[in-house]
Design a protein around this motif. Structure first.
Motif, short mmCIF file in Angstrom:
data_model
loop_
_atom_site.label_atom_id
_atom_site.label_comp_id
_atom_site.label_asym_id
_atom_site.label_seq_id
_atom_site.Cartn_x
_atom_site.Cartn_y
_atom_site.Cartn_z
N UNK A 51 31.00 3.93 14.63
CA UNK A 51 32.33 4.11 15.45
C UNK A 51 32.72 2.62 15.19
N UNK A 52 34.21 2.43 15.32
CA UNK A 52 34.65 1.09 15.15
C UNK A 52 34.03 -0.14 15.98
N UNK A 53 33.25 0.30 17.24
CA UNK A 53 33.15 -0.57 18.24
C UNK A 53 31.56 -0.95 17.63
N UNK A 54 30.83 -0.16 17.17
CA UNK A 54 29.46 -0.40 16.39
C UNK A 54 29.74 -1.30 15.35
N UNK A 55 30.72 -0.91 14.37
CA UNK A 55 31.02 -1.74 13.28
C UNK A 55 31.25 -3.30 13.61
N UNK A 56 31.90 -3.39 14.90
CA UNK A 56 32.60 -4.71 15.32
C UNK A 56 31.34 -5.38 15.71
N UNK A 57 30.39 -5.00 16.15
CA UNK A 57 29.15 -5.66 16.84
C UNK A 57 28.13 -5.94 15.42
N UNK A 58 28.21 -4.92 14.79
CA UNK A 58 27.38 -5.36 13.45
C UNK A 58 27.89 -6.42 12.38
N UNK A 59 29.26 -6.60 12.46
CA UNK A 59 29.77 -7.57 11.60
C UNK A 59 30.32 -8.77 12.36
N UNK A 60 30.43 -8.76 13.54
CA UNK A 60 31.01 -9.80 14.20
C UNK A 60 32.60 -10.17 14.15
N UNK A 61 33.12 -8.78 13.62
CA UNK A 61 34.75 -8.91 13.53
C UNK A 61 35.21 -7.94 14.66
N UNK A 62 36.08 -8.35 15.32
CA UNK A 62 36.57 -7.47 16.50
C UNK A 62 37.42 -6.17 15.89
N UNK A 63 37.17 -5.31 16.69
CA UNK A 63 37.88 -3.82 16.42
C UNK A 63 39.30 -4.19 15.93
N UNK A 64 40.01 -5.13 16.92
CA UNK A 64 41.60 -5.25 16.68
C UNK A 64 41.78 -5.80 14.95
N UNK A 65 40.68 -6.75 14.61
CA UNK A 65 40.82 -7.20 13.27
C UNK A 65 40.53 -6.31 12.47
N UNK A 66 39.61 -5.35 12.47
CA UNK A 66 39.24 -4.33 11.67
C UNK A 66 40.42 -3.31 11.43
N UNK A 67 41.34 -3.03 12.55
CA UNK A 67 42.48 -2.22 12.60
C UNK A 67 43.37 -2.89 11.71
N UNK A 68 43.73 -4.18 11.94
CA UNK A 68 44.74 -5.07 11.32
C UNK A 68 44.24 -5.01 9.84
N UNK A 69 43.14 -5.20 9.36
CA UNK A 69 42.74 -5.14 7.71
C UNK A 69 43.15 -3.60 7.31
N UNK A 70 42.84 -2.80 7.98
CA UNK A 70 43.30 -1.52 7.60
C UNK A 70 44.69 -1.34 7.11
N UNK A 71 45.65 -1.83 8.46
CA UNK A 71 46.83 -1.71 8.29
C UNK A 71 47.51 -2.45 7.10
N UNK A 72 47.05 -3.46 6.77
CA UNK A 72 47.61 -4.36 5.74
C UNK A 72 47.12 -4.20 4.51
#
Length: 88
Positions: free
Chosen positions: A3-24
């Motif tokens: 899930x995005x929350x697990x990915x955020x913990x594993x990478x140190x990148x916030x879920x907000x930032x991951x969503x932003x990277x997807x958006x752009x």
């Protein structure tokens, strides 16, 4: 699958930032559980490797626009025949 929350913990990148990277367009659109539009994002091990790679490029000083162009043109890490490497 992550899930995005697990990915955020594993990478140190916030879920907000991951969503932003997807958006752009820095990250490809993830698979979704329970439907394309409203489903929960799910990420594979290959997605985790790609995010770690992108994070490394960002830490090196590469601009997001350049990263999006680099990964959008068919980065080597998206090739399923390539061995996986730990790029963290």
């Amino acid at each position: 699958m992550y899930a995005i929350s697990e990915l955020a913990k594993l990478t140190g990148i916030t879920a907000f930032t991951l969503r932003y990277y997807e958006k752009i367009g820095v990250l490809p659109k993830p698979r979704r559980h329970n439907g394309e539009g409203a489903g929960i994002r799910t990420y594979s091990e290959a997605d985790l490797q790609m995010i770690r790679f992108i994070h490394g490029l960002k830490l090196s000083g590469m601009k997001l626009e350049d990263i999006a162009g680099f990964t959008g043109d068919g980065c080597l890490l998206t090739n399923p025949d390539m061995p996986e490497y730990d790029v963290s």
